[in-house]
Design a protein around this motif. Sequence first.
Motif, mmCIF file in Angstrom:
data_model
loop_
_atom_site.group_PDB
_atom_site.id
_atom_site.type_symbol
_atom_site.label_atom_id
_atom_site.label_comp_id
_atom_site.label_asym_id
_atom_site.label_seq_id
_atom_site.Cartn_x
_atom_site.Cartn_y
_atom_site.Cartn_z
ATOM 1 N N LYS A 1 -61.716 -19.701 61.579
ATOM 2 C CA LYS A 1 -61.457 -18.299 61.261
ATOM 3 C C LYS A 1 -61.392 -17.476 62.537
ATOM 4 C CE LYS A 1 -63.622 -18.405 56.706
ATOM 5 N NZ LYS A 1 -64.660 -17.823 55.848
ATOM 6 N N GLN A 2 -60.649 -16.420 62.486
ATOM 7 C CA GLN A 2 -60.496 -15.572 63.654
ATOM 8 C C GLN A 2 -61.699 -14.663 63.781
ATOM 9 O OE1 GLN A 2 -56.793 -13.587 63.739
ATOM 10 N NE2 GLN A 2 -57.238 -12.417 65.576
ATOM 11 N N THR A 3 -62.253 -14.579 64.985
ATOM 12 C CA THR A 3 -63.389 -13.712 65.240
ATOM 13 C C THR A 3 -62.901 -12.351 65.685
ATOM 14 O OG1 THR A 3 -63.519 -14.523 67.513
ATOM 15 C CG2 THR A 3 -64.862 -15.641 65.862
ATOM 16 N N PRO A 4 -63.748 -11.287 65.516
ATOM 17 C CA PRO A 4 -63.317 -9.950 65.920
ATOM 18 C C PRO A 4 -62.949 -9.918 67.398
ATOM 19 C CG PRO A 4 -65.269 -9.831 64.539
ATOM 20 C CD PRO A 4 -65.034 -11.284 64.836
ATOM 21 N N GLY A 5 -61.837 -9.306 67.715
ATOM 22 C CA GLY A 5 -61.390 -9.205 69.091
ATOM 23 C C GLY A 5 -60.564 -10.372 69.577
ATOM 24 N N GLU A 6 -60.484 -11.439 68.796
ATOM 25 C CA GLU A 6 -59.712 -12.605 69.214
ATOM 26 C C GLU A 6 -58.223 -12.310 69.049
ATOM 27 O OE1 GLU A 6 -59.526 -17.424 68.383
ATOM 28 O OE2 GLU A 6 -60.770 -16.113 67.145
ATOM 29 N N LYS A 7 -57.468 -12.583 70.106
ATOM 30 C CA LYS A 7 -56.058 -12.267 70.100
ATOM 31 C C LYS A 7 -55.243 -13.393 69.486
ATOM 32 C CE LYS A 7 -56.185 -9.235 74.148
ATOM 33 N NZ LYS A 7 -55.639 -8.989 75.512
ATOM 34 N N THR A 8 -54.171 -13.019 68.812
ATOM 35 C CA THR A 8 -53.233 -14.007 68.296
ATOM 36 C C THR A 8 -52.010 -14.061 69.204
ATOM 37 O OG1 THR A 8 -52.173 -12.357 66.879
ATOM 38 C CG2 THR A 8 -53.981 -13.625 65.931
ATOM 39 N N ARG A 9 -51.419 -15.234 69.291
ATOM 40 C CA ARG A 9 -50.257 -15.418 70.145
ATOM 41 C C ARG A 9 -48.972 -15.167 69.362
ATOM 42 N NH1 ARG A 9 -50.186 -21.214 72.289
ATOM 43 N NH2 ARG A 9 -48.452 -20.382 73.533
ATOM 44 N N VAL A 10 -48.028 -14.518 70.008
ATOM 45 C CA VAL A 10 -46.689 -14.399 69.456
ATOM 46 C C VAL A 10 -45.897 -15.591 69.969
ATOM 47 C CG1 VAL A 10 -44.608 -13.010 69.313
ATOM 48 C CG2 VAL A 10 -46.849 -11.890 69.397
#
Length: 202
Positions: A1-10
């Motif tokens: 799961k994504q944690t707060p502040g974790e960036k996703t890649r385009v």
Amino acid sequence: KQTPGEKTRVLSLKQAMQIPGAKEVFATFFCYCALEQTCMLWTSSYLALYRGLNTQVAAEGASLFFVGITLGRAISGFLTSRLNDTALIRMGQGVIALSLVLMLLPLGTWMCMGAVFLAGLGCAPIYPCIIHSTPENFGAENSQGVIGMQMAFAYLGNLLTPPVFGLLAQNITPGLLPWFLGLLLAAMAVFHQRLLRKVGRA
């Protein structure tokens, strides 16, 4: 799961294709959606033109696919607390395989219609489980990009495959439907297993 502040890649298509397992999950999704859409669009023709049912009964029989997939999605929701995504996908593939065998056997109208229901039931967990397993397979930072690509391959499967079967049905016989779906199922199972190996979950 994504944690707060974790960036996703385009991700570009080239970047996505370089991620281990990405090609396999795209092929898996293509095959699944191709199978589902072909079954949705051609089952009534198979029942009427090949199995000899009148058009009303054939349409009613084809509608059982939608009953099966709807009921199966509800059941899958309860099973997620006991089974992981891989187990549910394999279970769905097994149920589809059983439905295609029953469709091929000369067991009468009701059994054939029951096979259509089973096909929908088997399809039910596969789409959501592939999507749900994406962050685990590719990381939260890549999941949005990979899911977007998966949708693109899903649309390609929906768009391209039913017309291909239409050509086969017109020029050979609609009786090829279970065999055609079986080829898509086999390809889906192979690509999914290769995906699991690439991401270290086999």
